[in-house]
Design a protein around this motif. Structure first.
Motif, mmCIF file in Angstrom:
data_model
loop_
_atom_site.group_PDB
_atom_site.id
_atom_site.type_symbol
_atom_site.label_atom_id
_atom_site.label_comp_id
_atom_site.label_asym_id
_atom_site.label_seq_id
_atom_site.Cartn_x
_atom_site.Cartn_y
_atom_site.Cartn_z
ATOM 1 N N GLY A 173 0.715 -1.299 0.017
ATOM 2 C CA GLY A 173 -0.004 0.091 -0.172
ATOM 3 C C GLY A 173 0.903 1.408 -0.115
ATOM 4 O O GLY A 173 1.967 1.063 -0.067
ATOM 5 N N GLN A 174 -0.102 2.391 0.134
ATOM 6 C CA GLN A 174 0.630 3.689 0.019
ATOM 7 C C GLN A 174 0.022 4.501 1.135
ATOM 8 O O GLN A 174 -1.222 4.342 1.388
ATOM 9 N N GLY A 175 0.472 5.876 1.104
ATOM 10 C CA GLY A 175 0.040 6.554 2.109
ATOM 11 C C GLY A 175 0.369 6.859 3.584
ATOM 12 O O GLY A 175 1.741 6.549 3.440
ATOM 13 N N ILE A 176 -0.336 7.101 4.414
ATOM 14 C CA ILE A 176 0.109 7.261 5.840
ATOM 15 C C ILE A 176 0.883 5.964 6.268
ATOM 16 O O ILE A 176 0.132 4.675 6.199
ATOM 17 N N PRO A 177 2.145 5.939 6.860
ATOM 18 C CA PRO A 177 2.787 4.952 7.094
ATOM 19 C C PRO A 177 2.313 4.461 8.396
ATOM 20 O O PRO A 177 2.150 4.958 9.465
ATOM 21 N N VAL A 178 1.998 2.714 8.516
ATOM 22 C CA VAL A 178 1.452 2.237 9.791
ATOM 23 C C VAL A 178 2.287 0.926 9.960
ATOM 24 O O VAL A 178 2.385 -0.026 8.988
ATOM 25 N N VAL A 179 3.115 0.858 11.163
ATOM 26 C CA VAL A 179 3.884 -0.101 11.202
ATOM 27 C C VAL A 179 3.175 -0.989 12.168
ATOM 28 O O VAL A 179 2.801 -0.587 13.379
ATOM 29 N N LEU A 180 3.075 -2.277 11.974
ATOM 30 C CA LEU A 180 2.349 -3.429 12.747
ATOM 31 C C LEU A 180 3.573 -4.136 13.345
ATOM 32 O O LEU A 180 4.503 -4.819 12.481
ATOM 33 N N LEU A 181 3.754 -4.603 14.449
ATOM 34 C CA LEU A 181 4.852 -5.241 15.146
ATOM 35 C C LEU A 181 4.172 -6.547 15.618
ATOM 36 O O LEU A 181 3.024 -6.592 16.253
#
Length: 252
Positions: free
Chosen positions: A9-17
């Motif tokens: 995807g693109q856009g706001i970065p969402v980091v999932l741990l």
């Protein structure tokens, strides 16, 4: 430590741990389901998946700094930081150590309280057992809810495969890091960003009481209970998990 990661995807970065003892593979449903709304970045925490373990002492702070280094490498100044279970512990450590880099936080099936002495001792026994050739398959029934145990054979098989793929050295390191983690309630009380707290309705490891305590501590927080999900809500009910995260992102 340069972490390996998968993204979509693109856009706001969402980091999932990811949760313990998994890898970024657990977030397949989120990379597929959220990619139309944001840039989903799912690292392999050190020792898991494609990331090296290194020789640092076990610590949530070390894991949080790994994530900051990943953001540096990608040229990302601020991101939404989310985590499930162990990933939530790392997310809270990240909020404590790098508060200016967090746009919002998602805490799923996790808790702010530290381990009791008994829980820490149990983690050490498990670490030694795994290093001596034992495995973690006996923990699987605790990781998922009764609905998954009874009605989701494919999900259960996937969880089993992910657990069996965990490298023993990484398992022991992560167990010791979790056992040593501090109380994070002050970190939550100090948050100046929105927080989404998610919990599976059937989660017995970090139940609703823990989720409510975190929600009460964080000033700008929202609690969502995910029906028919246990401790691994992102894997057990990915559609409900993604819907809650998407709605949260839409308000940022």
């Amino acid at each position: 430590m340069r972490l390996s990661f998968r993204e979509a995807g693109q856009g706001i970065p969402v980091v999932l741990l990811h949760a313990f003892p998994f890898s970024s593979a657990m977030w397949l449903g989120q990379r597929e389901g959220l990619a139309s709304r944001c840039r989903v970045i799912t690292p392999d925490m050190r020792g898991f998946g494609g990331s090296q373990l290194g020789d640092d002492d076990p610590s949530m702070d070390v894991m949080a700094d790994d994530v900051a280094e990943l953001l540096d490498g990608e040229g990302i100044e601020r991101a939404v930081i989310g985590g499930q279970s162990m990933g939530g512990y790392v997310a809270m450590a990240f909020c404590r150590r790098h508060p200016d880099r967090v746009q919002a936080v998602v805490l799923a099936d996790t808790k702010a309280a530290p381990d009791s002495p008994e829980a820490a001792a149990n983690r050490e026994r498990t670490a030694q057992r795994v290093l001596s050739g034992g495995d973690l398959t006996d923990t699987i029934p605790n990781l998922v809810g009764p609905t998954t145990l009874t009605h989701r054979a494919m999900v259960l098989g996937r969880v089993r495969g992910l657990v069996q793929a965990a490298p023993p050295a990484a398992v022991a390191w992560a167990l010791r890091a979790m056992a040593a983690r501090p109380d994070s309630f002050d970190t939550l009380r100090a948050l100046k960003i929105p927080a989404l707290v998610l919990v599976g309705e059937e989660d017995e490891l970090t139940p609703l009481t823990e989720a409510k305590a975190m929600t009460e501590a964080a000033p700008d927080s929202h609690l969502e209970v995910l029906p028919n999900a246990g401790h691994l809500s992102a894997i057990e009910t990915p559609e409900a998990f993604n819907k809650a995260v998407a709605a949260f992102l839409a308000k940022l």
